[in-house]
Structure formats: structure tokens, C-alpha cells
Design an enzyme around this catalytic site. Structure first.
Site, PDB file in Angstrom:
ATOM      1  N   LYS A   1     -11.576  -0.190  -1.081  1.00 33.23           N
ATOM      2  CA  LYS A   1     -11.639   1.256  -1.209  1.00 33.23           C
ATOM      3  C   LYS A   1     -11.014   1.623  -2.550  1.00 33.23           C
ATOM      4  O   LYS A   1     -10.253   0.844  -3.108  1.00 33.23           O
ATOM      5  CB  LYS A   1     -10.961   1.943  -0.039  1.00 33.23           C
ATOM      6  CG  LYS A   1      -9.524   1.538   0.229  1.00 33.23           C
ATOM      7  CD  LYS A   1      -9.081   2.162   1.541  1.00 33.23           C
ATOM      8  CE  LYS A   1      -7.619   1.901   1.838  1.00 33.23           C
ATOM      9  NZ  LYS A   1      -7.423   0.638   2.563  1.00 33.23           N
TER      10      LYS A   1
ATOM     11  N   ASP B   1      -2.431   6.348  -3.467  1.00 32.53           N
ATOM     12  CA  ASP B   1      -1.287   5.703  -2.818  1.00 32.53           C
ATOM     13  C   ASP B   1      -0.679   4.603  -3.695  1.00 32.53           C
ATOM     14  O   ASP B   1      -1.016   4.481  -4.864  1.00 32.53           O
ATOM     15  CB  ASP B   1      -1.709   5.132  -1.458  1.00 32.53           C
ATOM     16  CG  ASP B   1      -2.665   3.973  -1.609  1.00 32.53           C
ATOM     17  OD1 ASP B   1      -3.368   3.917  -2.642  1.00 32.53           O
ATOM     18  OD2 ASP B   1      -2.707   3.104  -0.721  1.00 32.53           O
TER      19      ASP B   1
ATOM     20  N   ASP C   1      -5.790   2.488  -3.735  1.00 29.67           N
ATOM     21  CA  ASP C   1      -7.079   2.430  -3.036  1.00 29.67           C
ATOM     22  C   ASP C   1      -7.319   3.631  -2.125  1.00 29.67           C
ATOM     23  O   ASP C   1      -8.446   3.890  -1.738  1.00 29.67           O
ATOM     24  CB  ASP C   1      -7.266   1.097  -2.284  1.00 29.67           C
ATOM     25  CG  ASP C   1      -6.145   0.794  -1.314  1.00 29.67           C
ATOM     26  OD1 ASP C   1      -5.225   1.621  -1.173  1.00 29.67           O
ATOM     27  OD2 ASP C   1      -6.183  -0.300  -0.701  1.00 29.67           O
ATOM     28  N   ARG C   2      -6.252   4.363  -1.785  1.00 27.44           N
ATOM     29  CA  ARG C   2      -6.451   5.545  -0.934  1.00 27.44           C
ATOM     30  C   ARG C   2      -6.576   6.812  -1.767  1.00 27.44           C
ATOM     31  O   ARG C   2      -6.138   6.835  -2.919  1.00 27.44           O
ATOM     32  CB  ARG C   2      -5.260   5.728  -0.003  1.00 27.44           C
ATOM     33  CG  ARG C   2      -5.094   4.605   0.978  1.00 27.44           C
ATOM     34  CD  ARG C   2      -3.988   4.924   1.951  1.00 27.44           C
ATOM     35  NE  ARG C   2      -3.931   3.888   2.962  1.00 27.44           N
ATOM     36  CZ  ARG C   2      -3.469   4.057   4.193  1.00 27.44           C
ATOM     37  NH1 ARG C   2      -3.005   5.233   4.544  1.00 27.44           N
ATOM     38  NH2 ARG C   2      -3.468   3.080   5.053  1.00 27.44           N
TER      39      ARG C   2
ATOM     40  N   SER D   1       0.793  -1.219   0.000  1.00 30.10           N
ATOM     41  CA  SER D   1       0.000   0.000   0.000  1.00 30.10           C
ATOM     42  C   SER D   1       0.833   1.280   0.000  1.00 30.10           C
ATOM     43  O   SER D   1       1.628   1.499  -0.895  1.00 30.10           O
ATOM     44  CB  SER D   1      -0.952  -0.047   1.195  1.00 30.10           C
ATOM     45  OG  SER D   1      -1.825   1.024   1.144  1.00 30.10           O
ATOM     46  N   HIS D   2       0.684   2.083   1.039  1.00 28.93           N
ATOM     47  CA  HIS D   2       1.342   3.383   1.116  1.00 28.93           C
ATOM     48  C   HIS D   2       2.741   3.278   1.697  1.00 28.93           C
ATOM     49  O   HIS D   2       3.418   4.297   1.828  1.00 28.93           O
ATOM     50  CB  HIS D   2       0.494   4.299   1.996  1.00 28.93           C
ATOM     51  CG  HIS D   2       0.215   3.661   3.327  1.00 28.93           C
ATOM     52  ND1 HIS D   2      -0.633   2.588   3.440  1.00 28.93           N
ATOM     53  CD2 HIS D   2       0.697   3.897   4.558  1.00 28.93           C
ATOM     54  CE1 HIS D   2      -0.662   2.197   4.707  1.00 28.93           C
ATOM     55  NE2 HIS D   2       0.141   2.972   5.409  1.00 28.93           N
TER      56      HIS D   2
ATOM     57  N   ASP E   1      -1.047   1.379  -4.108  1.00 32.24           N
ATOM     58  CA  ASP E   1      -1.888   0.425  -4.829  1.00 32.24           C
ATOM     59  C   ASP E   1      -3.221   1.014  -5.285  1.00 32.24           C
ATOM     60  O   ASP E   1      -4.102   0.281  -5.744  1.00 32.24           O
ATOM     61  CB  ASP E   1      -2.123  -0.832  -3.982  1.00 32.24           C
ATOM     62  CG  ASP E   1      -2.816  -0.530  -2.669  1.00 32.24           C
ATOM     63  OD1 ASP E   1      -2.649   0.586  -2.151  1.00 32.24           O
ATOM     64  OD2 ASP E   1      -3.526  -1.409  -2.147  1.00 32.24           O
TER      65      ASP E   1
END
Ligand code: G16
Length: 542
Positions: free
Chosen positions: A375, A276, A280-281, A112-113, A278
Site C-alpha cells: 500500500k 504513517d 504506506d498508510r 508501521s504506525h 513507514d
């Protein structure tokens, strides 16, 4: 030919808030990734012939693990693997593909982030057939299998070239390499009024999207520049890089500072956004104003009906417990169902599947809807743009009007990163020990009305999740929440969430730091943060 490789278990493969996240170097230990993938397959138990989606955010080590996962899928009974070209799939695009292809599940490779590169982080996450992250009963089964691992299965042949679109065979399995963007972009066109957004952009409304050298670059370029006609160059840092260009793909005030600064000047763009690692954010910025994720959830829920995909209204809203209660006020006023879940998108899956909620969100910069089961950063950007295209007001005006109608939930999250694990656990333990005696205690002008350790009973399958964060509520509704992050890879991260409701519109213009000053002091007093961690200030405030 299928090979059975003898192995020994690792004792640190318990999935956290979102899959297994560790340093790249940990995943590079021989058999570490293969053991975990075998544990996923052992828990998923394919009957034979099922489809599996595989993709990742393009970070360092992505390609190696994808090729291993493909070879292992062929040896574990899958009939087809659908993989994004060059191994790329944003998390929401992977969720969409799982649903669209009626796959049995998917493996998403991402941290992710978290930073990437050889010294950065890596992660493996399993998503189930509804497209969403595996619920706890499956992640626990994966963990159990990992602890008892003695062998993994892998096909001897090398995996096909995944940089070329099309189908090839690997043993009895088909490997299908797909365009990572196409299906996702088509889905977005069904939800939003692309014509209206195109007109908004053609009218001189200027936007900027920072892809942070992560996975959303190709998605944002296709959707914002090609399909919606934003000028070339609207998407910055649009090329996915294995180390995210040395940056930290976390769209917050620290790591997306350059974008935020650009939006704070007179004559800057009207709208800015970032996503981010991947995809999703999301971060949403208007000229002169950063929209907090909790407020964004509330505004999107209140205005979703302006987009064609939600024109019939929404069924309900869900938020994670530490997310501010701004969305609750929308639900209350509009007569919508409202659900409070533990942190982790996996807890929204049942509510979405049961049709109880349409829109979900978290304070950690995640919002999404029932279109997928993750998300979705670009979805949030497009819903904002659709709302702006209909309302033709600035982001700042939409936000003020929202607060005027529903009141403002002042909110901040304070992160203390990489603190000593024992100190962090001791702090939480001590809070839990004091919970029973806390009600009635006074701190300055604040009086505790209730205090508990959040536990959740899923209203659909009745599963129970305990120990999800210490909540301290004061008379008047202000809250302080303490919990430890489940996504860090080094030491412990303490998150302290602080919230105060202000109904009076004349008082909506304060800086959150000021509006929350007494609560911030109280958080330190109650949590003994400085005393136990030696930290006098948080590392990141969002
Ligand atoms: C993951 C989860 C989110 C969660 C976030 C922060 O996001 O999917 O549901 O809110 O971590 O979790 P924590 O507070 O435990 O660090 P992502 O974007 O990292 O996959």
C-alpha cells in the site's frame, strides 16, 4: 571473514499480519534480531549473488539492525545490498526498488504506525521478488527456521558508512547506498499528471501534509513542494525522528487530530493528508470532511481513469474482508472484478501479479495499485490530487456525488486496545462456537442472515487461509465483523467493524455513530464485549 555464531532459538518469532513486531526491548535481547534475519535468509535460500534491498522507517534501533542485516547478507551469499541513505526507505519505495532492481527480496524494518523510541515498537518484515510482503507459506517457513535456529552467519568486518551515497565492498558483496526518494518520485511522475496538479496548486488550492515526523517527510517535500510547487511549509512534521517526536505515527482521528481540526474550520486548507511511520498508510481530509479509508478506496477506484497511469481503466478491485463494501458497488456498476481477501497486504500480491486487480485497499488506511506491491500513502494522496485537478470540485462534493451514484456504506471500526489476551481469545472462541446457531436470530430489528468465520482460497495458487474473522451478516446486508489484530505488541486488540448500506441519498447526511447506533449496540450484545473485557467503550473509533 565469515563468522558462525552459536545461538539458541526464541519461541516468539512468528510473523503476524505484517512481519514480526515487538517492543524495541525485545529486539535488543542479544541475538534476537540476528536469529530472525537468519531465519529469513534460511527460508529465502539465496543461490548466491542475488540482490537484497534493505531499508526502514528510521525509528529507534533502525540503524543498528540495518548494519547487522548488511553484515549477515554478506555472509549468506547475497551479491549486492541496496540500502536507502541512512537506512531510510518508505515501505512503498522499498517495494519499488525491489522490483526495479530485480532483487530477490527485501528486508523492511518498521513497526508501521506503532510508536517508536527506546520504549516503543520495532519490526522486521521480509518482502519477496515481486516487491510484496512474503506470503504465508514463506512466513511460516521463516517461523519454522526460527524455532530450530542454532547458529547465524555474519561477516566479521564492520558495515560501511550508510550515510554516504555510492558503492563499497563488504567481503564479496557490494553495498550500494541510494537516494531513498529519487526512484520513487520518478515512478509517481509516470502515473500522475504533475502538470495538472501543479496548475491546481497554483490556482490557490491549498493543501497540508502531515508527515508525523516519520519516513514520508523527505518524499512529501520533494514531490509536493519541489516537483509540484506547493508552498514551502505545506509539509509539516517533515523531519524523520527516531521517536517520531514523541508522537504516534498513526494517521487517524486521534493521532492526526491537529491536522483534521485545521481542515474543519472555514478558511482552512482545501485538502489535508497524513501518512504513517513507514509511509504506506494514508489519511485523506477535505475541508469539513474526513474521508473514511473504505470510501477513499471506492472513490479512487471509480475515478482512477482520470490519472494518466490508469487512463485505460482498471482490471479489478480487491479489498480486505472487514473493509466496507463501498468498492463492491463500484465494481458491480462498472463491470469490474471484485475480490475479498483476509486482512494483510500480502494477500493482494497474487491478484496483482496475475493482473486480476489494479487497485486494492483496506479499512486500515491503506490503498495502493499495481505500481508496487505494498500500500502506498503518497500514491493515494497524489491520485486524489490528480482527481481533484481534473474534476475541480471539493472533496466533500466528490464524496456526496459518489454516494448519490452508488449509495453510502456507513462504516465504523471500534478498537479495544491492550485488553487481556485470554479474555479476547475467549470472546472470539465463544463467537465461533455460536456461529452455527446464529442464522435466523433476531436482535432488535436486525435478523441474522448468515454468520461464518472467514476463510479464503487464493484464486491464483489455491492456498487456503482460515480463521480470518467472524462475520455476522443481517438481512438487508448490514454486517458486524469481529477479529483480533495481528499487529499489536501488548495484550490483544479487538477490532469490531460495523457497516450498513443506505441507498437513499436523502439519508446520506447522518453521522456514522447515529446511522450505526443499533448495530453498535448489537455488536456488544452478540460479542459480549463489556461482559468479557470490562470495557464499556472502544479506545479508538475510525
Ligand atoms: C498492516 C498490514 C495491513 C493490515 C494492518 C492492520 O498494516 O499490512 O494489511 O490491514 O496491518 O492489521 P491488524 O488489523 O491485524 O492490526 P501496517 O500499516 O501496520 O503495516
Amino acid at each position: 571473514m565469515i563468522e558462525t555464531v552459536a545461538t539458541t532459538p526464541f519461541d516468539d518469532q512468528k510473523p503476524g499480519t505484517s512481519g514480526l513486531r515487538k517492543k524495541v526491548t525485545r529486539f535488543q535481547v542479544p541475538h534476537y534480531a540476528a536469529n530472525f534475519i537468519q531465519a529469513i535468509f534460511d527460508a529465502a535460500k539465496p543461490d548466491g549473488g542475488e540482490t537484497l534491498v534493505i531499508g526502514g522507517d528510521g525509528r529507534f534501533f533502525n540503524r543498528e539492525v540495518i548494519l547487522t542485516a548488511i553484515r549477515m547478507a554478506a555472509a549468506n551469499g547475497y551479491g549486492r545490498v541496496v540500502v536507502g541513505r541512512s537506512g531510510l526507505l518508505s515501505t512503498p519505495a522499498a517495494s519499488n526498488l525491489i522490483r526495479k532492481r530485480r532483487a530477490a527480496g527485501g528486508i523492511i524494518l518498521s513497526a508501521s504506525h506503532n510508536p517508536g523510541g527506546p520504549d516503543g515498537d520495532f519490526g522486521i518484515k521480509y518482502n519477496i521478488a515481486n516487491g510484496g510482503p512474503a506470503p504465508e507459506k514463506i512466513t511460516e517457513a521463516i517461523y519454522r527456521h526460527s524455532l530450530a535456529m542454532t547458529e547465524f552467519r555474519i561477516i566479521a568486518q564492520t558495515a560501511p558508512d550508510i550515510s554516504k551515497l555510492g558503492e563499497t565492498r563488504l567481503g564479496d558483496m557490494v553495498v550500494e547506498v541510494v537516494d531513498p526518494v529519487a526512484d520513487y518520485a520518478s515512478l509517481m511522475e509516470t502515473l500522475f499528471d504533475f502538470g495538472a496538479i501543479r496548475e491546481l496548486l497554483a490556482s490557490g488550492f491549498r493543501i497540508r501534509f502531515d508527515a508525523m515526523h516519520a519516513v514520508t517527510g523527505p518524499y512529501a517535500k520533494d514531490i509536493l513542494e519541489n516537483r509540484l510547487g506547493a508552498p514551502a511549509g505545506t509539509v509539516i512534521n517533515g523531519e524523520p525522528l527516531e521517536d517520531f517526536g514523541g508522537g504516534h505515527p498513526d494517521p487517524n482521528a486521534v493521532h492526526a487530530k491537529a491536522l483534521i481540526d485545521e481542515l474543519m474550520v472555514k478558511g482552512g486548507p482545501d485538502f489535508g493528508a497524513a501518512s504513517d511511520g513507514d509511509g504506506d498508510r494514508n489519511l485523506i481530509v477535505g475541508r469539513g470532511v474526513v474521508v473514511s479509508p473504505s470510501d477513499s478506496l471506492a472513490v479512487l477506484a471509480a475515478n482512477a481513469h482520470l490519472a494518466p497511469g490508469y487512463a485505460g481503466g482498471i482490471a479489478g478491485i480487491a479489498r480486505s474482508m472487514p473493509t466496507s463494501q463501498a468498492a463492491d458497488r463500484v465494481a458491480q456498476k462498472r463491470g469490474l472484478g471484485m475480490f475479498e481477501t483476509p486482512t494483510g497486504w500480502k494477500f493482494f500480491g497474487n491478484l496483482l501479479d496475475a493482473g486480476k486487480v489494479t487497485i486494492c485497499g483496506e479499512e486500515s488506511a491503506g490503498t495502493g495499485s499495481d505500481h508496487v506491491r505494498e500500500k502506498d500513502g503518497l500514491w493515494a494522496v497524489l491520485l486524489w490530487l490528480n482527481i481533484l485537478a481534473v474534476r475541480r470540485e471539493s472533496v466533500a462534493d466528490i464524496l456526496s456525488a459518489h454516494w448519490a451514484e452508488f449509495g453510502r456504506n456507513y462504516y465504523q471500526r471500534h478498537d479495544y486496545e491492550e485488553i487481556d489476551k485470554e479474555a479476547a481469545e475467549g470472546l472470539m472462541e465463544s463467537l465461533r462456537d455460536r456461529l452455527a446457531s446464529m442464522a435466523g436470530q433476531r436482535f432488535g430489528t436486525l435478523v441474522v442472515s448468515e454468520a461464518d468465520d472467514f476463510s479464503y482460497r487464493d484464486p491464483v495458487d489455491n492456498s487456503i487461509s482460515t480463521g480470518q474473522g467472524v462475520r455476522i451478516v443481517f438481512s438487508g446486508g448490514s454486517r458486524i465483523v469481529f477479529r483480533l489484530s495481528g499487529t499489536g505488541t501488548h495484550g490483544a486488540t479487538l477490532r469490531v467493524y460495523i457497516e450498513r448500506y443506505e441507498p437513499d441519498a436523502a439519508r446520506h447526511g447522518e453521522a456514522p455513530q447515529r446511522a450505526l447506533a443499533e448495530l453498535i449496540q448489537t455488536a456488544d450484545a452478540i460479542g459480549e464485549i463489556t461482559k468479557r473485557t470490562g470495557r464499556t467503550a472502544p479506545d479508538v473509533v475510525t
